[in-house]
Motif scaffolding. Structure first.
Motif, short mmCIF file in Angstrom:
data_model
loop_
_atom_site.label_atom_id
_atom_site.label_comp_id
_atom_site.label_asym_id
_atom_site.label_seq_id
_atom_site.Cartn_x
_atom_site.Cartn_y
_atom_site.Cartn_z
N LEU A 4 24.30 38.91 73.92
CA LEU A 4 24.22 38.69 72.47
C LEU A 4 25.64 38.46 71.98
N ILE A 6 28.05 37.66 68.57
CA ILE A 6 28.14 37.74 67.11
C ILE A 6 29.45 37.10 66.70
N LEU A 42 24.72 34.35 64.99
CA LEU A 42 24.17 35.11 66.10
C LEU A 42 23.60 34.14 67.14
N LEU A 58 19.65 32.46 70.48
CA LEU A 58 19.32 33.83 70.06
C LEU A 58 17.87 34.14 70.37
N TRP A 66 18.23 42.37 68.89
CA TRP A 66 18.92 41.95 67.67
C TRP A 66 18.08 42.08 66.39
N LYS A 67 16.77 41.85 66.49
CA LYS A 67 15.95 41.73 65.28
C LYS A 67 15.83 43.02 64.46
N LEU A 159 22.81 48.20 65.79
CA LEU A 159 22.35 47.75 67.10
C LEU A 159 21.87 48.94 67.93
N ARG A 168 26.93 42.84 74.61
CA ARG A 168 27.07 42.36 73.24
C ARG A 168 28.54 42.18 72.92
#
Length: 199
Positions: A4, A6, A42, A58, A66-67, A159, A168
């Motif tokens: 992931l 960011i 993202l 994503l 992530w959601k 998170l 991440r």
């Protein structure tokens, strides 16, 4: 392995420019009055391993990566369905929902004309809205999150605990101006982008 990423920009000018002549006083005044928007981008990738093909976007990641954290950050955790459940490549969502008088701004977000899009986006942010754009990606979508207030720290704090099959990373948006930097996890021989941190 899931990754992931960011990418953050706080504050983000979003196309705003300064046109105040060469006066230092005018520049400082404009700077003090400049809008303070924020942007998160993202994205994710899946490295090929047992049972998983190589994928980019994503939406290729497990939603739990992530959601729920984004739903909590945006105050959507008790809404079912929420705007996050209606994401599709190319879609725009405005939070909170707009009344009929503001629907022209939402329509302008889909314009092919970049200045029209940016003007509408800034107007929505100035009105206190958060704007989501599901950017098409090779395998589904990535997500732009534009807001009038900081998001990064709250999102990272929300998170879930780290796990062995998910890494991440966060990095400044401006440090990722090349394909090699954007996909840094796949170009391991290159130096990491400036400001990259694992979260």
């Amino acid at each position: 392995m899931y990754v992931l990423k960011i990418f953050h920009e706080e504050p983000a000018a979003l196309g705003a420019s300064f046109d105040g002549g060469e006066s230092a006083e005018a520049f400082l005044s404009a700077l003090g009055a400049a809008p303070r928007y924020v942007r998160l981008y993202l994205t994710g990738s899946v490295a090929p391993n047992e049972g998983h093909a190589d994928a980019t976007g994503l939406s290729a990641l497990p939603e739990e990566a992530w959601k729920p954290a984004l739903a909590k950050t945006l105050g959507l955790e008790h809404q079912t369905p929420s705007a996050l459940d209606r994401l599709a490549p190319g879609a725009w969502h405005v939070l909170p929902g707009l009344d009929r008088l503001d629907r022209s701004l939402t329509g302008a977000l889909s314009s092919d004309d970049a200045p029209t899009r940016l003007t509408a986006l800034r107007a929505l942010l100035d009105a206190g809205c958060t704007v989501l754009h599901a950017e098409p990606a090779p395998d589904g979508f990535d997500l732009h999150v534009f807001a009038p207030h900081p998001l990064l720290d709250r999102f990272v704090a929300a998170l879930p605990p780290a796990r062995g099959d998910l890494r991440r990373f966060a990095a400044p948006y401006r440090s990722l101006r090349s394909e090699a930097k954007f996909y840094f996890e796949r170009w391991g021989a290159l130096p990491p982008p400036p400001g990259l941190v694992e979260v």
